[in-house]
Design a protein around this motif. Structure first.
Motif, PDB file in Angstrom:
ATOM      1  N   ILE A  42     -50.924  58.350  32.276  1.00 35.71           N
ATOM      2  CA  ILE A  42     -50.343  58.215  30.762  1.00 35.71           C
ATOM      3  C   ILE A  42     -49.193  58.789  29.976  1.00 35.71           C
ATOM      4  N   HIS A  43     -48.271  59.662  31.180  1.00 34.68           N
ATOM      5  CA  HIS A  43     -47.215  60.360  31.666  1.00 34.68           C
ATOM      6  C   HIS A  43     -45.866  59.699  31.478  1.00 34.68           C
ATOM      7  N   VAL A  44     -45.682  59.087  32.833  1.00 35.27           N
ATOM      8  CA  VAL A  44     -44.670  58.356  33.212  1.00 35.27           C
ATOM      9  C   VAL A  44     -44.894  56.553  33.572  1.00 35.27           C
ATOM     10  N   ASN A  45     -46.025  55.872  33.437  1.00 33.04           N
ATOM     11  CA  ASN A  45     -46.375  54.811  33.067  1.00 33.04           C
ATOM     12  C   ASN A  45     -46.646  53.941  31.657  1.00 33.04           C
ATOM     13  N   PRO A  46     -44.849  53.067  31.548  1.00 35.46           N
ATOM     14  CA  PRO A  46     -45.807  52.824  30.403  1.00 35.46           C
ATOM     15  C   PRO A  46     -46.439  51.279  30.015  1.00 35.46           C
ATOM     16  N   GLU A  47     -46.027  50.701  30.772  1.00 33.51           N
ATOM     17  CA  GLU A  47     -47.351  49.941  30.646  1.00 33.51           C
ATOM     18  C   GLU A  47     -48.641  49.938  31.112  1.00 33.51           C
ATOM     19  N   LEU A  48     -49.214  51.029  31.810  1.00 36.09           N
ATOM     20  CA  LEU A  48     -50.901  51.046  31.605  1.00 36.09           C
ATOM     21  C   LEU A  48     -50.705  52.132  31.407  1.00 36.09           C
ATOM     22  N   ALA A  49     -50.025  53.231  30.123  1.00 34.53           N
ATOM     23  CA  ALA A  49     -50.305  54.101  29.243  1.00 34.53           C
ATOM     24  C   ALA A  49     -50.415  53.451  28.227  1.00 34.53           C
ATOM     25  N   ALA A  50     -49.990  51.875  27.812  1.00 31.27           N
ATOM     26  CA  ALA A  50     -50.149  50.831  26.555  1.00 31.27           C
ATOM     27  C   ALA A  50     -51.673  50.606  26.554  1.00 31.27           C
ATOM     28  N   GLN A  51     -52.179  50.481  27.683  1.00 33.17           N
ATOM     29  CA  GLN A  51     -53.295  50.064  27.256  1.00 33.17           C
ATOM     30  C   GLN A  51     -54.449  51.460  26.729  1.00 33.17           C
ATOM     31  N   THR A  52     -53.970  51.928  27.005  1.00 33.28           N
ATOM     32  CA  THR A  52     -54.837  53.492  26.706  1.00 33.28           C
ATOM     33  C   THR A  52     -55.011  53.481  25.384  1.00 33.28           C
ATOM     34  N   PRO A  53     -55.751  54.766  24.891  1.00 37.44           N
ATOM     35  CA  PRO A  53     -55.882  55.079  23.139  1.00 37.44           C
ATOM     36  C   PRO A  53     -54.936  55.453  23.082  1.00 37.44           C
ATOM     37  N   PHE A  54     -53.737  55.712  23.497  1.00 38.60           N
ATOM     38  CA  PHE A  54     -52.269  56.263  22.976  1.00 38.60           C
ATOM     39  C   PHE A  54     -51.925  55.556  22.727  1.00 38.60           C
ATOM     40  N   GLY A  55     -51.740  54.068  23.714  1.00 40.30           N
ATOM     41  CA  GLY A  55     -50.861  53.136  22.976  1.00 40.30           C
ATOM     42  C   GLY A  55     -49.563  53.342  23.749  1.00 40.30           C
ATOM     43  N   GLY A  56     -49.079  54.072  24.594  1.00 42.45           N
ATOM     44  CA  GLY A  56     -47.663  54.677  25.362  1.00 42.45           C
ATOM     45  C   GLY A  56     -48.393  56.190  26.069  1.00 42.45           C
ATOM     46  N   THR A  57     -46.678  56.524  26.785  1.00 41.23           N
ATOM     47  CA  THR A  57     -46.493  57.232  27.211  1.00 41.23           C
ATOM     48  C   THR A  57     -46.169  58.753  26.361  1.00 41.23           C
ATOM     49  N   ILE A  58     -47.682  59.521  26.681  1.00 46.98           N
ATOM     50  CA  ILE A  58     -47.059  60.745  26.347  1.00 46.98           C
ATOM     51  C   ILE A  58     -46.970  62.021  26.404  1.00 46.98           C
ATOM     52  N   ALA A  59     -46.431  63.318  25.908  1.00 39.60           N
ATOM     53  CA  ALA A  59     -45.515  64.185  27.285  1.00 39.60           C
ATOM     54  C   ALA A  59     -46.422  64.762  27.281  1.00 39.60           C
ATOM     55  N   HIS A  60     -46.912  65.599  28.744  1.00 39.39           N
ATOM     56  CA  HIS A  60     -47.193  66.266  28.809  1.00 39.39           C
ATOM     57  C   HIS A  60     -47.574  68.102  27.682  1.00 39.39           C
ATOM     58  N   GLY A  61     -48.712  68.297  28.452  1.00 44.23           N
ATOM     59  CA  GLY A  61     -48.763  69.557  27.016  1.00 44.23           C
ATOM     60  C   GLY A  61     -48.220  70.663  27.670  1.00 44.23           C
ATOM     61  N   ARG A  94     -53.426  75.687  22.372  1.00 42.97           N
ATOM     62  CA  ARG A  94     -54.280  74.205  22.495  1.00 42.97           C
ATOM     63  C   ARG A  94     -53.559  73.308  22.264  1.00 42.97           C
ATOM     64  N   PHE A  95     -53.755  71.948  22.718  1.00 42.87           N
ATOM     65  CA  PHE A  95     -53.394  71.034  22.542  1.00 42.87           C
ATOM     66  C   PHE A  95     -54.056  69.695  21.581  1.00 42.87           C
ATOM     67  N   PRO A  96     -53.933  70.017  19.884  1.00 40.63           N
ATOM     68  CA  PRO A  96     -55.138  69.235  19.369  1.00 40.63           C
ATOM     69  C   PRO A  96     -54.945  67.173  19.113  1.00 40.63           C
ATOM     70  N   ALA A  97     -53.928  67.369  19.739  1.00 44.92           N
ATOM     71  CA  ALA A  97     -53.043  65.625  19.487  1.00 44.92           C
ATOM     72  C   ALA A  97     -52.247  65.697  20.207  1.00 44.92           C
ATOM     73  N   PRO A  98     -51.515  64.711  20.379  1.00 43.25           N
ATOM     74  CA  PRO A  98     -50.672  64.330  22.078  1.00 43.25           C
ATOM     75  C   PRO A  98     -49.524  64.083  21.362  1.00 43.25           C
ATOM     76  N   VAL A  99     -48.441  63.941  22.203  1.00 40.79           N
ATOM     77  CA  VAL A  99     -46.878  63.853  21.520  1.00 40.79           C
ATOM     78  C   VAL A  99     -46.406  62.484  21.813  1.00 40.79           C
ATOM     79  N   PRO A 100     -46.410  61.896  21.787  1.00 39.59           N
ATOM     80  CA  PRO A 100     -45.688  60.243  21.823  1.00 39.59           C
ATOM     81  C   PRO A 100     -44.538  59.768  22.747  1.00 39.59           C
TER      82      PRO A 100
END
Length: 149
Positions: A42-61, A94-100
């Protein structure tokens, strides 16, 4: 030191400032992944991360948390001229929301407590990472710093 302590106590409960906007790039996220050995897709693979609810990669908390240190230097706090300043730790994070990846973040700093410790002053601040265009913050942390005189 007493003058600094008195002045800071007068600011308790107030937001002391907001940093500039910082862009979160895939390169920064990849560099953090390499430094910490955290290569979750979810951090380093844009293609796989695009298939998640995040819709793309996100920064590590913890990248978001780590960036709060340099970002907070953009929010000056007059502590006089201590001979040494140290990061004393965190009370709560706490990390309440992702950072795309591709988004911009900035840090809000609130002064919560100021107290005297042997040889210096301890400051507790709440640092909150805002993501541009998002209602929910990406990170909220209670940070402790000590200044020795």
């Amino acid at each position: 030191m007493q003058e600094v302590l008195d002045r800071l106590q007068g600011l308790v409960g107030e937001e002391t400032g907001v940093s500039n906007w910082w862009e979160i790039t895939q390169e920064r996220v990849d560099d953090f992944a390499n430094a910490t050995d955290d290569h979750q897709f979810i951090h380093v693979n844009p293609e796989l991360a695009a298939q998640t609810p995040f819709g793309g990669t996100i920064a590590h908390g913890f990248l978001t948390l780590s960036l709060s240190v340099p970002m907070s230097t953009e929010v000056p706090m007059d502590v006089g001229n201590p001979m040494m300043a140290i990061n004393y730790g965190l009370d709560k994070v706490r990390f309440p929301a992702p950072v795309p990846v591709g988004s911009r973040i900035r840090l809000h700093v609130r002064l919560d407590e100021v107290s005297e410790v042997p040889g210096g002053i301890q400051v507790k601040q709440t640092v909150t990472t805002e993501v541009e265009g998002q209602e929910k913050p990406a990170m909220v942390a209670e940070r402790l710093s000590r200044f020795y005189y």
